[in-house]
Design a protein around this motif. Structure first.
Motif, PDB file in Angstrom:
ATOM      1  N   PHE A 193       0.846  -1.197   0.000  1.00 18.38           N
ATOM      2  CA  PHE A 193       0.000   0.000   0.000  1.00 18.38           C
ATOM      3  C   PHE A 193       0.884   1.251   0.000  1.00 18.38           C
ATOM      4  O   PHE A 193       0.660   2.198  -0.744  1.00 18.38           O
ATOM      5  CB  PHE A 193      -0.911   0.018   1.226  1.00 18.38           C
ATOM      6  CG  PHE A 193      -1.807   1.225   1.263  1.00 18.38           C
ATOM      7  CD1 PHE A 193      -3.062   1.199   0.683  1.00 18.38           C
ATOM      8  CD2 PHE A 193      -1.380   2.404   1.857  1.00 18.38           C
ATOM      9  CE1 PHE A 193      -3.871   2.310   0.700  1.00 18.38           C
ATOM     10  CE2 PHE A 193      -2.183   3.520   1.868  1.00 18.38           C
ATOM     11  CZ  PHE A 193      -3.434   3.470   1.296  1.00 18.38           C
ATOM     12  N   LEU A 194       1.909   1.204   0.852  1.00 16.81           N
ATOM     13  CA  LEU A 194       2.840   2.333   0.948  1.00 16.81           C
ATOM     14  C   LEU A 194       3.469   2.604  -0.414  1.00 16.81           C
ATOM     15  O   LEU A 194       3.496   3.745  -0.898  1.00 16.81           O
ATOM     16  CB  LEU A 194       3.915   1.972   1.974  1.00 16.81           C
ATOM     17  CG  LEU A 194       4.860   3.059   2.431  1.00 16.81           C
ATOM     18  CD1 LEU A 194       4.126   4.012   3.340  1.00 16.81           C
ATOM     19  CD2 LEU A 194       6.042   2.454   3.173  1.00 16.81           C
TER      20      LEU A 194
ATOM     21  N   PHE B 183       2.375   1.602  -3.347  1.00 13.21           N
ATOM     22  CA  PHE B 183       1.330   1.994  -4.281  1.00 13.21           C
ATOM     23  C   PHE B 183       1.014   3.482  -4.134  1.00 13.21           C
ATOM     24  O   PHE B 183       0.942   4.226  -5.114  1.00 13.21           O
ATOM     25  CB  PHE B 183       0.084   1.143  -3.998  1.00 13.21           C
ATOM     26  CG  PHE B 183      -1.117   1.472  -4.837  1.00 13.21           C
ATOM     27  CD1 PHE B 183      -0.985   1.733  -6.187  1.00 13.21           C
ATOM     28  CD2 PHE B 183      -2.378   1.503  -4.263  1.00 13.21           C
ATOM     29  CE1 PHE B 183      -2.099   2.027  -6.959  1.00 13.21           C
ATOM     30  CE2 PHE B 183      -3.502   1.804  -5.027  1.00 13.21           C
ATOM     31  CZ  PHE B 183      -3.350   2.065  -6.375  1.00 13.21           C
ATOM     32  N   MET B 184       0.873   3.914  -2.883  1.00 20.86           N
ATOM     33  CA  MET B 184       0.535   5.316  -2.643  1.00 20.86           C
ATOM     34  C   MET B 184       1.654   6.228  -3.145  1.00 20.86           C
ATOM     35  O   MET B 184       1.398   7.226  -3.822  1.00 20.86           O
ATOM     36  CB  MET B 184       0.269   5.533  -1.153  1.00 20.86           C
ATOM     37  CG  MET B 184      -0.261   6.907  -0.851  1.00 20.86           C
ATOM     38  SD  MET B 184      -1.100   6.968   0.736  1.00 20.86           S
ATOM     39  CE  MET B 184       0.263   7.227   1.806  1.00 20.86           C
ATOM     40  N   PHE B 185       2.897   5.857  -2.807  1.00 21.05           N
ATOM     41  CA  PHE B 185       4.015   6.699  -3.230  1.00 21.05           C
ATOM     42  C   PHE B 185       4.116   6.758  -4.750  1.00 21.05           C
ATOM     43  O   PHE B 185       4.263   7.833  -5.317  1.00 21.05           O
ATOM     44  CB  PHE B 185       5.329   6.187  -2.632  1.00 21.05           C
ATOM     45  CG  PHE B 185       5.565   6.687  -1.238  1.00 21.05           C
ATOM     46  CD1 PHE B 185       4.649   7.512  -0.618  1.00 21.05           C
ATOM     47  CD2 PHE B 185       6.711   6.337  -0.541  1.00 21.05           C
ATOM     48  CE1 PHE B 185       4.854   7.973   0.664  1.00 21.05           C
ATOM     49  CE2 PHE B 185       6.931   6.800   0.746  1.00 21.05           C
ATOM     50  CZ  PHE B 185       5.996   7.621   1.349  1.00 21.05           C
TER      51      PHE B 185
ATOM     52  N   ALA C 164       1.789   6.167  -6.967  1.00 24.07           N
ATOM     53  CA  ALA C 164       0.645   6.876  -7.545  1.00 24.07           C
ATOM     54  C   ALA C 164       0.862   8.382  -7.450  1.00 24.07           C
ATOM     55  O   ALA C 164       0.597   9.126  -8.399  1.00 24.07           O
ATOM     56  CB  ALA C 164      -0.643   6.474  -6.831  1.00 24.07           C
TER      57      ALA C 164
ATOM     58  N   ARG D 113       1.638  10.856 -10.572  1.00 23.54           N
ATOM     59  CA  ARG D 113       0.749  11.967 -10.875  1.00 23.54           C
ATOM     60  C   ARG D 113       1.434  13.320 -10.750  1.00 23.54           C
ATOM     61  O   ARG D 113       1.079  14.278 -11.423  1.00 23.54           O
ATOM     62  CB  ARG D 113      -0.447  11.972  -9.925  1.00 23.54           C
ATOM     63  CG  ARG D 113      -1.592  11.155 -10.420  1.00 23.54           C
ATOM     64  CD  ARG D 113      -2.474  10.797  -9.254  1.00 23.54           C
ATOM     65  NE  ARG D 113      -3.005   9.447  -9.425  1.00 23.54           N
ATOM     66  CZ  ARG D 113      -4.179   9.193  -9.979  1.00 23.54           C
ATOM     67  NH1 ARG D 113      -4.941  10.172 -10.373  1.00 23.54           N
ATOM     68  NH2 ARG D 113      -4.585   7.964 -10.121  1.00 23.54           N
TER      69      ARG D 113
ATOM     70  N   ILE E 153       2.602  17.402  -2.552  1.00 21.02           N
ATOM     71  CA  ILE E 153       2.790  16.305  -1.610  1.00 21.02           C
ATOM     72  C   ILE E 153       4.229  15.804  -1.685  1.00 21.02           C
ATOM     73  O   ILE E 153       4.877  15.560  -0.664  1.00 21.02           O
ATOM     74  CB  ILE E 153       1.797  15.156  -1.901  1.00 21.02           C
ATOM     75  CG1 ILE E 153       0.387  15.583  -1.506  1.00 21.02           C
ATOM     76  CG2 ILE E 153       2.191  13.895  -1.146  1.00 21.02           C
ATOM     77  CD1 ILE E 153      -0.682  14.568  -1.844  1.00 21.02           C
TER      78      ILE E 153
ATOM     79  N   LEU F 171       6.623  15.677   1.452  1.00 18.76           N
ATOM     80  CA  LEU F 171       7.269  14.437   1.887  1.00 18.76           C
ATOM     81  C   LEU F 171       8.779  14.591   1.857  1.00 18.76           C
ATOM     82  O   LEU F 171       9.483  14.078   2.737  1.00 18.76           O
ATOM     83  CB  LEU F 171       6.834  13.261   1.006  1.00 18.76           C
ATOM     84  CG  LEU F 171       5.366  12.826   1.162  1.00 18.76           C
ATOM     85  CD1 LEU F 171       5.046  11.699   0.197  1.00 18.76           C
ATOM     86  CD2 LEU F 171       5.075  12.383   2.592  1.00 18.76           C
TER      87      LEU F 171
ATOM     88  N   LEU G  89       4.300   4.544   7.755  1.00 16.74           N
ATOM     89  CA  LEU G  89       2.876   4.755   7.523  1.00 16.74           C
ATOM     90  C   LEU G  89       2.298   5.748   8.532  1.00 16.74           C
ATOM     91  O   LEU G  89       1.372   6.484   8.220  1.00 16.74           O
ATOM     92  CB  LEU G  89       2.120   3.426   7.628  1.00 16.74           C
ATOM     93  CG  LEU G  89       2.240   2.456   6.449  1.00 16.74           C
ATOM     94  CD1 LEU G  89       1.620   1.128   6.817  1.00 16.74           C
ATOM     95  CD2 LEU G  89       1.559   3.028   5.223  1.00 16.74           C
TER      96      LEU G  89
ATOM     97  N   VAL H  22      -2.206  13.648   3.080  1.00 18.14           N
ATOM     98  CA  VAL H  22      -1.770  12.820   1.953  1.00 18.14           C
ATOM     99  C   VAL H  22      -2.683  11.606   1.812  1.00 18.14           C
ATOM    100  O   VAL H  22      -3.125  11.259   0.716  1.00 18.14           O
ATOM    101  CB  VAL H  22      -0.302  12.388   2.140  1.00 18.14           C
ATOM    102  CG1 VAL H  22       0.138  11.490   0.996  1.00 18.14           C
ATOM    103  CG2 VAL H  22       0.599  13.601   2.246  1.00 18.14           C
TER     104      VAL H  22
ATOM    105  N   PHE I  50      -5.171  10.700  -1.300  1.00 13.64           N
ATOM    106  CA  PHE I  50      -5.079   9.390  -1.933  1.00 13.64           C
ATOM    107  C   PHE I  50      -6.437   8.671  -1.876  1.00 13.64           C
ATOM    108  O   PHE I  50      -6.864   8.053  -2.848  1.00 13.64           O
ATOM    109  CB  PHE I  50      -4.001   8.577  -1.228  1.00 13.64           C
ATOM    110  CG  PHE I  50      -3.709   7.273  -1.878  1.00 13.64           C
ATOM    111  CD1 PHE I  50      -3.068   7.227  -3.099  1.00 13.64           C
ATOM    112  CD2 PHE I  50      -4.077   6.091  -1.272  1.00 13.64           C
ATOM    113  CE1 PHE I  50      -2.793   6.021  -3.710  1.00 13.64           C
ATOM    114  CE2 PHE I  50      -3.801   4.878  -1.871  1.00 13.64           C
ATOM    115  CZ  PHE I  50      -3.159   4.849  -3.094  1.00 13.64           C
TER     116      PHE I  50
ATOM    117  N   VAL J  95      -7.717   8.218  -5.552  1.00 13.14           N
ATOM    118  CA  VAL J  95      -7.365   6.901  -6.086  1.00 13.14           C
ATOM    119  C   VAL J  95      -8.278   5.798  -5.555  1.00 13.14           C
ATOM    120  O   VAL J  95      -8.865   5.043  -6.335  1.00 13.14           O
ATOM    121  CB  VAL J  95      -5.882   6.563  -5.771  1.00 13.14           C
ATOM    122  CG1 VAL J  95      -5.522   5.213  -6.356  1.00 13.14           C
ATOM    123  CG2 VAL J  95      -4.975   7.654  -6.315  1.00 13.14           C
TER     124      VAL J  95
ATOM    125  N   ILE K   4      -5.316   1.669   6.975  1.00 14.19           N
ATOM    126  CA  ILE K   4      -3.892   1.532   6.634  1.00 14.19           C
ATOM    127  C   ILE K   4      -3.064   2.456   7.525  1.00 14.19           C
ATOM    128  O   ILE K   4      -2.016   2.075   8.050  1.00 14.19           O
ATOM    129  CB  ILE K   4      -3.660   1.877   5.148  1.00 14.19           C
ATOM    130  CG1 ILE K   4      -4.472   0.968   4.251  1.00 14.19           C
ATOM    131  CG2 ILE K   4      -2.179   1.834   4.827  1.00 14.19           C
ATOM    132  CD1 ILE K   4      -3.923  -0.408   4.064  1.00 14.19           C
TER     133      ILE K   4
END
Lengths: 425, 322, 263
Positions: free
Chosen positions: A36-37, A39-41, A43, A47, A400, A404, B138, B145, B149, B153, B183
């Motif tokens: 997930f981490l 995937f999020m990064f 994505a 973008r 973002i 980050l 996480l 953020v 997301f 998404v 998450i």
């Protein structure tokens, strides 16, 4: 006869299978969390990466004096405010000679960002010698063209639902074939404040807003945090008051961040009448939020300073204060600084309390100090994410990435400080 | 040595002692004063929330707030307007909050617990050193953020999956916000549970393994039951976190106060309403703005209550094996 | 029949035999070339000063050392003729046959009943609820604890006294019906009365089980064991009938230890 078998039986096979399954559940849980981490990064990077580039259209603009500065006074203000639209339209006309109808001409003009006239004005004002010459100038394209150039417009969508029509696309392709359209580094994103127009919107205002807020946060939370930690670890005797303070600190760490925003609204803004929407108030609210983290981290550092250092100093006749501030605190300082940086990194990502004190306004100007009206990086992300303009999606992701990046830098600094300076006892 | 010399020595000693005494006292006072800021903050929070909430309750009865089933906080422009008196029942907000928190916990509990078990019982030291910080990352990502997301998404993916299976899923469904929040909560559960699992004495594992239990049997039937109180504590802390979380729900959940437990529908939460009521145009004395403080007070009581219970459980657990 | 049984008792192969066993913890050698046999239905005691490797060696016998990742065991250890470190051996099956009681009583934080029922449940030994109850009661009786706890089987095992807890752990080990029970200083944390009870219990258990006991107390070894092995600095110095070891040891090191000059 007793059973001496040591090999795997049917029942054991079943149990070992259960063991394997159980281990796989653990692996899968970790895999899901980590993917997930990732995937999020990806994505967000996918973008957002585009926003660091910007599409520009090259035009041969004849900078006619009678349009720009008819009196020849060369006044920078007048020059920048002159009407450049006809000049740009003429330049466009040169590229597309068969476009003659007025409506079509306007359509053509709209391939450029509406801010390009101001940009052109500013460039000429900065360099008045250009007046009277014909220059090849690269001007920002409109957000739609920008998105098209970055392959972010779905051409399967029927034309009437698209803002960029088929004819516009044909024009852009013509420009492309003539080498008159290109993508270059998006300087505006780093030097501008907010804007209604995606191509002109930048994060400098928000970044400075965050910077000023964190500065205030540090000035308040760092000394108060470590002094409290020193008091509780080195001075306080166990009594009701100390207990109360400790319970308070632990509970404050669990208070939802938005509640701190309401505190700021009711006390700092409405009661003390401090200026609304400013990094000053934002920083104060963030300081109150960050303090429990700083205190808890600093206390554990102070606790790890060995008792014999205190005993040695006290044994030489140093007073309690001398012992604490000459020996214990300097030894604990790197660790306490690390804790503070981590607390500040958290504060940098906070959004909700800042919304409550009005740092959510649309602000074009870049703040110059802590009492200027400003927004902050995470709030800017929230504002852009809320915007219906498609061009802002890219910029939100890019903002973002910047946020980050700052967080990573702060955390790495903390890790570095811990590795380099912290003592192991 | 003459008599006078001796006295003067005594005097200087006493003088330096006195100045030291005052210096020490001053420093101690400064230190104590700064530690009182924590108490002042709490007092400030409680006072400001209760004061404004009290003013709210002079306009809207407490029972209407606590038991009201409808939430529509628009204030009247004209006295005779339809729906002139806004409805300020907190129940739909509470159910919305709890629905999203429940979805979040459904995601976070298995993932967080299994991660913690794997990392503490199976993973090699090397894997642990790499994976643990990754999971903790996480928790370090700003919630704005996650919100972005979730809205951009996750929600469209859920919507598309739903319509593929013939479900009508709102684009601001509780599901999208809840899953992403889940998450975010994983590290809260995994790192505290990890500590708790590590605190279970090795002797219990040895006893179980020594009589021929497999590792999984030992974990499921000995380690986890022994660690249950601590794990419960970590789950409560995560729930408290979920209830107070703001940005994810502001960006991914809706504004409509539906009284529903259907995760495919849009619900709103207490934090969303606070943000909605207090951003944008506000007149400070209207019931609408004051309502935000009443919700916040309610939220504070809820989260602090959970937190106090959680810490008590964890403390009792720790002292059991200390 | 009669004859063969007598023959069996004297010439029967040992239930466990170890040959040239070395144990390393990382680079450190904890056991150096130990060979010994363990006879069935007897009590074998391991004695020696602390750190001599007696516990480490015992933990090799049911592969409890597997749980320590840095531990490496070489050599040949056989249970009923089978190499227990062979890849064909299932360590779960091995530990079911060779149970263990630890130095510090470690009952699970469960009820007394569930503590004893734990093993039968995981190994699926009971055919019915009644059967399980039967196993639990028999095990508690064999461990000499039943009379003390009969009316509070559903109370937590951690609430018992130290000696009772240790007997509960013995009952828990017995419940899976092992052939060998390894006891790692089972009485070191107990008072003399509780110790006496457990020693008495071991004497009775000998009829059904083979017992290996690590003990710090020479007196205990002398009282309960049939054979005694003396370890020193990771080596097996002497292994013989207990009477011989205590009255007429062959090795001066053993003699010095027995007489209290080292240790």
């Amino acid at each position: 006869m007793p059973d001496y078998t040591l090999t795997t039986s049917k029942q054991l096979q079943r149990r070992h299978a259960a063991e394997k399954r159980f281990q796989w559940y653990g692996r899968i849980a970790i895999a899901i969390s980590v993917s997930f981490l990732v995937f999020m990064f990806t994505a967000i990077i996918f973008r957002g990466a585009g926003a660091f580039q910007q599409t520009e259209i090259g035009l041969n603009v004849a900078l006619e004096e009678q349009v720009i500065d008819p009196q020849g006074l060369r006044d920078a203000g007048d020059i920048s405010r002159a009407n450049y639209k006809p000049l740009i339209m003429d330049a466009m006309q040169d590229i597309f000679p068969d476009v003659s109808e007025r409506r079509e001409k306007n359509q053509l003009y709209r391939l450029l960002s509406s801010a390009s006239v101001f940009e052109l004005g500013e460039r000429v004002a900065k360099n008045p010698d250009l007046i009277g010459t014909t220059q090849t100038l690269w001007l920002p394209a409109s957000s739609e063209v920008d998105l098209y150039m970055k392959d972010k417009i779905d051409q399967d969508v029927p034309e009437e639902l698209r803002r960029l029509k088929d004819r516009d696309i044909a024009w852009v392709e013509t420009l492309r074939s003539q080498g008159l359209i290109k993508k270059s580094f998006n300087k505006n994103f780093f030097t501008n404040g907010d804007s209604r127009e995606p191509v002109m919107a930048g994060i400098l205002g928000a970044a400075l807003g965050s910077f000023f807020s964190l500065m205030i946060c540090f000035i308040i939370a760092f000394p108060l945090g470590i002094l409290t930690a020193v008091y509780l670890e080195e001075y306080a005797t166990k009594n009701k008051l100390t207990d109360l303070i400790e319970v308070n600190i632990n509970n404050l760490a669990a208070v939802p961040s938005i509640v701190f925003g309401l505190l700021g609204l009711a006390i700092f803004l409405n009661f003390f009448e401090l200026p609304r929407s400013t990094p000053l108030v934002g920083g104060m609210v963030l300081a109150l939020m960050a303090m429990p983290t700083i205190i808890i981290a600093s206390r554990s550092i102070l606790r790890s300073v060995p008792q014999n250092i205190r005993d040695a100093a006290l044994g030489l006749g140093a007073s309690k204060t001398q012992t604490t501030f000459h020996h214990v605190v300097p030894l604990a300082m790197p660790g306490m600084l690390t804790g503070t940086i981590l607390g500040m990194a958290r504060a940098l990502g906070e959004t909700a309390p800042l919304l409550m004190i009005g740092m959510i306004a649309f602000i074009v100007d870049v703040p110059k100090g802590v009492t200027d009206v400003a927004t902050a990086l995470p709030v800017q992300i929230f504002l852009w994410a809320d915007s219906p303009e498609k061009g802002f999606v890219e910029r939100t992701s890019a903002a973002i990435i910047v946020l980050l990046a700052f967080l990573i830098v702060m955390n790495l600094t903390a890790v570095y400080l811990r590795r380099k300076l912290e003592r192991r006892w | 040595m003459s008599q006078t010399a001796k006295t003067s020595v005594d005097l200087t000693l006493r003088e330096s002692k006195r100045s030291t005494f005052y210096k020490e006292l001053a420093i101690k006072t400064i230190l104590m004063a700064s530690s009182l800021v924590a108490i002042l903050t709490t007092i400030g929070i409680v006072l400001s929330l209760s004061f404004e909430a009290f003013r709210f309750f002079t306009k809207i009865p407490l029972t209407d707030f606590l038991f009201g089933l409808e939430w529509s906080p628009q204030t009247a422009i004209r006295a005779d307007q339809v729906g002139a008196s806004g409805k300020f029942g907190v129940i739909p907000l509470l159910t919305g909050t709890l629905l999203i928190s429940a979805i979040a916990m459904c995601v976070a509990t298995p993932l967080g617990l299994y991660s913690a078990v794997y990392l503490s019982e199976y993973a090699s030291k090397k894997t642990r050193n790499y994976v643990k910080p990754l999971l903790e990352l996480l928790a370090g990502i700003p919630t704005v953020v996650y919100g972005f997301f979730a809205a951009l998404v996750v929600a469209p993916i859920i919507r598309a999956t739903g319509s593929g299976m013939g479900f009508e899923i709102s684009s601001e469904s509780a599901l999208a916000a809840g899953m992403v929040m889940g998450i975010m909560l994983i590290p809260f559960i995994s790192s505290l549970s990890d500590d708790v699992i590590n605190a279970v004495p090795q002797a219990l594992r040895d006893a179980s393994l020594g009589m021929g239990a497999t590792k999984a049997e030992t974990i499921k039937q000995v380690v986890l039951p022994a660690a249950t109180p601590g794990i419960m504590g970590s789950l409560l802390l995560a729930i408290s976190r979920a209830i107070g979380e703001t940005m994810i729900v502001v960006m991914a959940a809706g504004l409509a106060a539906n009284l529903t437990i259907n995760p495919f529908e849009a619900v709103t939460t207490m934090t969303v309403q606070i943000v909605t009521l207090l951003t944008g145009d506000q007149e400070f004395d209207s019931a609408k703005t004051l309502a935000a403080f009443a919700i916040a007070l309610f939220l504070l009581v809820l989260t602090l209550g959970l937190n106090v219970i959680a810490l008590k459980i964890v403390d009792r657990y720790k002292s059991k094996y200390a | 029949m009669e004859l063969s049984m007598t023959l069996d008792a004297t010439t029967k192969a040992p239930i466990m035999s170890a040959k040239n066993v070395d144990v390393f913890y990382g680079a450190k050698q904890a056991i150096d070339d130990v060979s010994l046999d363990i006879a069935e239905n007897q009590i074998t005691a391991f004695i020696g000063p602390s750190g001599c490797g007696k516990s480490t060696f015992m933990r090799c016998l049911n592969r409890m050392n597997d749980t320590i990742s840095s531990a490496k065991v070489t050599g040949d250890i056989r249970f009923a003729g089978q190499d227990i470190y062979s890849s064909k051996v299932d360590v779960v099956a091995l530990r079911k046959r060779i149970g263990m009681v630890f130095q510090k009583a470690n009952p699970f934080p469960k009820s007394i009943f569930d503590n004893v029922a734990y093993g039968p449940r995981i190994h699926d030994l009971a055919e019915s609820k009644d059967h399980l109850e039967d196993i639990v009661v028999t095990s508690l009786k064999r461990a000499g604890l039943y009379d003390e706890v009969a009316d509070r089987l559903d109370e937590s095992g951690t609430g018992l006294s130290g000696g009772q807890q240790q007997r509960l752990c013995i009952a828990r080990a017995i419940a899976v019906d092992p052939q060998i029970i390894l006891m790692d200083e089972p009485c070191s944390a107990l008072d003399p009365i509780a110790t006496a009870k457990i020693e008495e219990l071991m004497e009775q258990m000998k009829e059904d089980y083979t017992i290996v006991i690590v003990t710090h107390s020479m007196a205990q070894a002398a009282r309960v064991s049939n054979k005694t092995a003396f370890f020193h600095l990771g080596k097996l110095i002497e292994f013989d009938e207990t009477d011989t070891i205590f009255t007429n040891p062959a090795n001066t090191l053993t003699q010095n230890y027995i007489s209290g000059r080292i240790g």
